[in-house]
Structures are given as structure tokens and as C-alpha cells.
Enzyme design. Structure first.
Site, short mmCIF file in Angstrom:
data_model
loop_
_atom_site.label_atom_id
_atom_site.label_comp_id
_atom_site.label_asym_id
_atom_site.label_seq_id
_atom_site.Cartn_x
_atom_site.Cartn_y
_atom_site.Cartn_z
N HIS A 158 15.52 15.55 -19.32
CA HIS A 158 16.14 15.90 -20.31
C HIS A 158 14.71 16.39 -21.04
O HIS A 158 13.59 15.51 -21.91
CB HIS A 158 15.92 14.46 -21.15
CG HIS A 158 17.60 13.85 -20.26
ND1 HIS A 158 17.69 11.58 -20.34
CD2 HIS A 158 18.28 14.03 -20.01
CE1 HIS A 158 18.76 11.84 -19.55
NE2 HIS A 158 19.45 13.23 -19.41
N ASP A 218 0.74 -1.15 0.30
CA ASP A 218 0.12 -0.25 -0.09
C ASP A 218 0.70 1.55 0.13
O ASP A 218 0.28 2.07 0.49
CB ASP A 218 -1.34 -0.14 1.19
CG ASP A 218 0.10 0.20 2.62
OD1 ASP A 218 1.12 -0.46 2.61
OD2 ASP A 218 -1.07 -0.39 3.80
N HIS A 260 25.20 5.88 -16.49
CA HIS A 260 24.78 6.27 -15.85
C HIS A 260 24.30 4.38 -13.73
O HIS A 260 23.26 4.59 -14.09
CB HIS A 260 23.23 6.09 -16.53
CG HIS A 260 23.04 7.10 -16.59
ND1 HIS A 260 21.46 7.80 -18.10
CD2 HIS A 260 23.55 8.56 -17.21
CE1 HIS A 260 21.48 8.43 -18.83
NE2 HIS A 260 22.81 9.23 -18.44
N GLU A 304 28.22 19.08 -21.24
CA GLU A 304 29.27 17.66 -19.69
C GLU A 304 29.79 16.72 -20.62
O GLU A 304 29.64 15.94 -21.06
CB GLU A 304 27.13 16.80 -20.06
CG GLU A 304 26.39 16.40 -20.54
CD GLU A 304 24.97 15.54 -19.31
OE1 GLU A 304 25.48 14.77 -19.18
OE2 GLU A 304 23.96 16.50 -19.83
N HIS A 335 28.97 9.64 -25.34
CA HIS A 335 27.65 10.10 -25.45
C HIS A 335 27.46 11.83 -26.08
O HIS A 335 28.74 12.36 -26.53
CB HIS A 335 26.84 10.38 -24.09
CG HIS A 335 27.79 11.01 -23.06
ND1 HIS A 335 27.86 12.48 -23.09
CD2 HIS A 335 28.88 10.58 -21.95
CE1 HIS A 335 28.93 13.24 -21.92
NE2 HIS A 335 29.44 11.71 -21.03
N ARG A 356 33.41 13.38 -15.26
CA ARG A 356 32.72 14.32 -16.93
C ARG A 356 32.46 15.79 -16.05
O ARG A 356 32.66 15.32 -14.55
CB ARG A 356 31.19 13.03 -16.74
CG ARG A 356 29.40 14.34 -17.18
CD ARG A 356 29.28 13.38 -17.64
NE ARG A 356 28.08 13.24 -17.05
CZ ARG A 356 27.66 11.56 -16.54
NH1 ARG A 356 28.49 10.59 -17.57
NH2 ARG A 356 27.29 10.68 -15.28
N HIS A 410 21.83 18.14 -23.56
CA HIS A 410 20.44 18.78 -23.94
C HIS A 410 19.80 19.22 -23.66
O HIS A 410 20.23 20.27 -22.35
CB HIS A 410 20.17 16.97 -23.66
CG HIS A 410 19.99 16.55 -21.98
ND1 HIS A 410 19.43 16.92 -20.92
CD2 HIS A 410 21.45 15.43 -21.42
CE1 HIS A 410 19.84 16.51 -20.23
NE2 HIS A 410 20.84 16.94 -19.88
N ASP A 436 21.06 19.89 -13.14
CA ASP A 436 21.52 18.67 -13.75
C ASP A 436 23.59 18.66 -13.57
O ASP A 436 23.96 19.59 -14.49
CB ASP A 436 21.54 18.31 -15.11
CG ASP A 436 21.72 17.06 -15.32
OD1 ASP A 436 22.60 16.43 -14.46
OD2 ASP A 436 21.38 17.00 -16.94
N TYR A 447 35.86 8.41 -20.21
CA TYR A 447 35.82 7.14 -19.55
C TYR A 447 36.76 5.91 -19.87
O TYR A 447 36.24 5.58 -21.00
CB TYR A 447 34.36 6.63 -19.62
CG TYR A 447 33.73 7.47 -19.55
CD1 TYR A 447 32.89 8.62 -18.27
CD2 TYR A 447 32.98 8.92 -20.33
CE1 TYR A 447 31.96 9.28 -17.64
CE2 TYR A 447 32.31 9.83 -20.66
CZ TYR A 447 31.65 10.31 -19.00
OH TYR A 447 30.42 11.24 -19.58
N GLU A 488 29.87 18.80 -15.79
CA GLU A 488 28.65 19.30 -16.09
C GLU A 488 27.76 20.05 -15.62
O GLU A 488 27.82 20.26 -14.33
CB GLU A 488 26.92 18.30 -16.27
CG GLU A 488 25.90 18.50 -16.43
CD GLU A 488 24.86 17.09 -16.23
OE1 GLU A 488 25.39 16.37 -15.62
OE2 GLU A 488 24.03 17.16 -17.11
N ASP A 526 27.23 12.82 -10.37
CA ASP A 526 26.05 13.22 -11.61
C ASP A 526 24.40 13.26 -10.74
O ASP A 526 24.38 12.24 -10.52
CB ASP A 526 25.90 12.79 -12.24
CG ASP A 526 24.93 13.31 -13.93
OD1 ASP A 526 24.30 13.95 -13.49
OD2 ASP A 526 24.99 12.80 -14.66
N1 GLY Z 1 22.56 13.39 -15.37
C1 GLY Z 1 21.61 12.48 -16.87
C2 GLY Z 1 22.50 13.42 -16.96
O1 GLY Z 1 23.34 14.17 -17.45
O2 GLY Z 1 21.84 13.56 -18.43
MN MN Z 2 23.20 16.21 -18.34
MN MN Z 3 23.67 14.69 -15.57
#
Ligand code: GLY
Ligand code: MN
Ligand code: MN
Length: 455
Positions: free
Chosen positions: A375, A51, A255, A398, A364, A422, A368, A283, A402, A424, A272
Site C-alpha cells: 500500500h 533469540d 484478508h 482489484e 473495499h 477478487r 491503491h 500484488d 464476496y 487484482e 492474493d
Molecule cells: N494484498 C492486499 C491488497 O490487495 O490490498
Molecule cells: Mn492490493
Molecule cells: Mn492484494
């Protein structure tokens, strides 16, 4: 620790005036015909276990158009022949439910406090919808969010097919309204920017606190708890997406959200994590050595990523294609890896998306759109060509590199084994310089080395 950190942050921004929502509604509706019907749906509550439900987060389009955040709701716009009427369907007042789960504005409260013309119990939705549907020609509804609404709309279309000759009215086509709303959400208003700046600043300080708390032997989840604890302490609703807190080889998993390993002093931690404030996401990613001092190898990679990131941020200018920051970052990263001998191709070959070696270490995109969704919505290539940046757009920048030594698909250079970096930031495009909403978050090597472990 938190009370000191929160000092000097801007006082909490005010709520959005009703006029802002009305202006958005009018701008959206001005694109439609009086014979159209709009239904903005919200997701159902999701059961976590028995529940217990997951914390509720309504649809971003509902937040954008009226700021209504409660579950079991739907928003309808219909035209009465002379004007558009907004009609919100909400959970009715229910004393027993309110004793257990919290107060509800109910229909009366909704009408008083939100920018809508009519409000009714959600239990009366079907009956109202049947009537509205019988009078419209195009239904603007995003299917797949509410099975109840989907089935009412579809059965109405079916009935129309059977009865068209008798009544001559009823829906003949479906359109997804999120396409038009996305186009509006892509350009942020001053109120939205204020909220995003607040989410960005709280998130920046949270990262700084995690830097200060870092030390050999700390667990990833302990750093996560500092970050997420400060999100809440700072008055946000918590994370905008599950926090990624990865040390050592975990930093090379884009991720990674397990967050349960013990960190070693000579490893890089990649975090992140971003807060959500009034529905708006921050972000941020930062990467730093747990022990406070970059090794030479870590420094070599970090400097390349930072250079790529700074040059990509500088490309976030009005009139540039949205993907220019990505192309700039790719070039700087590839040049750096050629310099270090990690890539043994020419720059042009290294950048080839099929055969270039850059994609082994950078797999990547560089950013975005950011807004009510992390996103965020907005078509990147309307008509097949990259959209040009405009003032008011917010995007992340970002880049990363890696070196997962665990990966069977590449030959990871030993010197850089399990380094994952990374960096960002969240960038507002302006008519002037790019405005880095997350600039408060430390990122130079000197700043980071001066902060890590200082708690
Ligand atoms: N935190 C997910 C990205 O950087 O897209
Ligand atoms: Mn991002
Ligand atoms: Mn991110």
C-alpha cells in the site's frame, strides 16, 4: 516443476546505478534550506521468539534514497555551508558477529559501494547528531520509527529551549520528510518499473503454478507453499505481504491468512499473493474453482467481476482522477448484481455509500498505489481533490464480490453462498494504453479452466 516455469522469464535486472540514487537525493534536497537537517530512520530488528528475530526489512525511504538494506542504520543529510553531505551510519565491522550472522560492509564498504559521502559506525551516531542538531533550524525526521533517534532529537530541542539565548542556534521545528519523499516515490523511474515488472512476472507464474496444482482435497497451505516457494525460486526475497489463500467461505474474508483448510473441488479458492523484488511489491489476486470448472453461479459472479476489472483498468489513463477506476468498477458490479436480482435498488441507489446495497457485497476500494510498499505512499487527495493519474504511477485494480453465507449482517443469496471472487492486477499508467504488469497471470474463464489441475 519450478525449473520449467521459470524458463522464458526475463533475465534478472541489473542493480540500480549509483547515479540514480544521487539524482533522487539531489531532487529531494533541492526542496530544502541549508539550515535544514534530514534524518532518515530505520526500524529496529523485531524479536520473534527468544533469540530469533523476524527477517529484517528496512524502511522504504532508506531503500529509495540509498538502497541500504541492513539493520541498525541511519542516514543524515546536513549542509556544510557550501553543499549537502550525505552521511550513513552503519553496523561496524565485527568479525565475531560476522562469523555468526553474515558479512557486513562496515563504514568503509558502505562508502565504497553506496552513493554516500560519509559513513561512520552507528555507535557514533549520537555524538554526530548532537553536533548536526546544534547547527540546524528544522529537523526533517519521521518520529515513531526509532526511539533512540526520537529521544536524541527531542532532548536537543529541549536543550535549545534552555540555551537559546546563549547560543542562538539549534532545532526549532520538526518536519516529516516522508511527505516530500512520498511525492517522489509516487512516480516510478524506469529502473523501478523494471523491478516491479520482474516482481509482477514471478508472481504471475506463481499463481499459474498454484492453478495447475489445484485439485479436490488439497490444503490451502499446500497452494501457499507453491506460490511462496516459487517466489524464492524466482529470485525474489519472498512475499511482499502475508499470502491470502482462502477456499470456500474463507474466500469471503478479505484478508484471511490462516491458510489451513482443506479445499473442495466445487469451491472457489481466492489467492492474493505477491512477491517483493529489490524492495518492490507485486500484488495479485486470482480466484478459481479448485476442481477446474466454474459452476453456473460461480461463472455469473466471476464474469461481473472480470468485466468490472477490465473496465476499471481501461480507466487507468493519464489525466483521469485516481478514483475513476473505482467508480467505474462500482457501476459495473452494481449493474451486474441488479441483473442477477441480488440488488433490488436502482443503479443510483445501489451505489449510495450509506444506503446502497452494493456495499453489502463489495466493501473495499478498487485499488491503491503500489511500489516499495504494497500500500504505497502518496496522497490520494492533495488539497482535498482526487489526484489525476500521471505516466509512471502504478496502482492496483482489484474489484471483488464476496457472498459470505456465515455473515449475520446480510441475507446472503443461497445460490451464491460462500462465493468470493477478487481479481487484482498491477497497472502502470503510461502516455498510451495502461500497461498491466501482471498480464502474464491467467484470468479469463477459458484460460483458467484450461489450466487448473493440469499439473
Ligand atoms: N494484498 C492486499 C491488497 O490487495 O490490498
Ligand atoms: Mn492490493
Ligand atoms: Mn492484494
Amino acid at each position: 516443476m519450478f525449473s520449467d516455469a521459470v524458463k522464458g522469464l526475463p533475465t534478472e535486472p541489473k542493480s540500480v546505478p549509483k547515479s540514480v540514487y544521487l539524482e533522487r537525493q539531489q531532487r529531494f534536497l533541492s526542496q530544502l534550506k541549508p539550515s535544514d537537517l534530514v534524518i532518515i530512520t530505520t526500524p529496529s530488528e523485531a524479536v520473534r521468539s527468544n533469540d530469533v528475530t523476524y527477517p529484517y526489512r528496512t524502511s522504504s525511504d532508506m531503500l529509495y534514497l540509498v538502497g541500504w538494506a541492513d539493520p541498525e542504520s541511519a542516514l543524515i543529510f546536513h549542509h556544510d555551508g557550501s553543499q549537502w553531505i550525505s552521511h550513513l551510519f552503519v553496523q561496524p565491522k565485527d568479525t565475531l558477529k560476522e562469523i555468526w550472522e553474515g558479512r557486513r560492509p562496515g563504514a568503509e564498504g558502505a562508502k565504497l559501494g553506496w552513493s554516500i559521502d560519509e559513513a561512520t559506525s552507528i555507535h557514533e551516531l549520537e555524538e554526530h547528531l548532537d553536533m548536526f542538531l546544534s547547527e540546524c533550524s528544522t529537523v526533517h525526521v519521521r518520529t515513531g520509527i526509532s526511539s533512540v533517534i526520537d529521544s536524541i532529537v527531542l532532548s536537543s530541542i529541549e536543550r535549545r529551549d534552555r540555551n537559546r539565548q546563549h547560543f542562538g542556534s539549534g532545532p526549532v521545528s520538526l518536519e516529516d520528510p516522508s511527505r516530500r519523499i512520498a511525492e517522489m516515490r509516487l512516480r516510478k523511474s524506469p529502473e523501478e518499473i523494471e523491478f516491479m515488472r520482474h516482481a509482477a512476472e514471478i508472481s504471475s507464474v506463481a499463481h499459474e503454478l498454484a492453478m495447475r496444482a489445484s485439485k479436490d482435497g488439497i490444503f490451502e497451505y499446500q497452494l501457499q507453499s507453491i506460490i511462496e516457494g516459487f517466489f524464492v525460486y524466482g529470485g525474489t526475497s519472498g512475499w511482499a505481504y502475508p499470502s491470502i489463500v482462502g477456499c470456500g467461505e474463507n474466500a469471503t474474508i478479505l484478508h484471511y491468512t490462516v491458510n489451513e483448510s482443506k479445499c473442495k473441488g466445487d469451491e472457489i479458492i481466492l489467492i492474493d499473493a505477491g512477491a517483493e523484488y529489490k524492495g518492490y511489491a507485486a500484488d495479485i489476486t486470482r480466484s478459481w474453482p479448485i476442481g477446474g470448472t466454474f459452476t453456473d453461479a460461480q461463472k455469473e459472479i466471476y464474469e461481473i467481476v472480470l468485466d468490472a476489472q477490465e473496465q476499471a483498468i481501461a480507466a487507468c489513463r493519464v489525466g483521469n482522477p485516481y478514483n475513476q477506476p473505482h467508480e467505474v468498477a462500482r457501476s459495473v458490479l452494481a449493474e451486474g448484481l441488479i441483473r442477477l436480482g441480488i440488488i433490488n435498488q436502482s443503479l443510483e441507489d445501489a451505489l449510495d455509500t450509506q444506503t446502497g446495497q452494493l456495499k453489502n457485497w463489495y466493501m473495499h476500494n478498487t485499488g491503491h498505489w503500489l511500489g516499495l510498499d504494497v500500500h504505497d505512499v502518496g496522497v490520494y487527495k492533495p488539497d482535498g481533490t482526487p489526484r489525476l493519474l500521471e505516466a509512471g504511477m502504478v496502482l492496483t485494480v482489484e474489484p471483488g464480490l464476496y457472498f459470505g453465507a456465515w455473515r449475520p449482517d446480510v441475507d446472503c443469496p443461497e445460490r451464491y453462498a460462500n462465493i468470493g471472487i477478487r481479481i487484482e492486477d498491477d497497472v502502470l499508467v503510461t502516455d498510451d494504453e495502461p500497461d498491466v504488469l501482471t498480464k502474464r497471470c491467467p484470468k479469463t474463464i477459458a484460460d483458467i479452466e484450461g489450466i487448473v489441475g493440469s499439473l
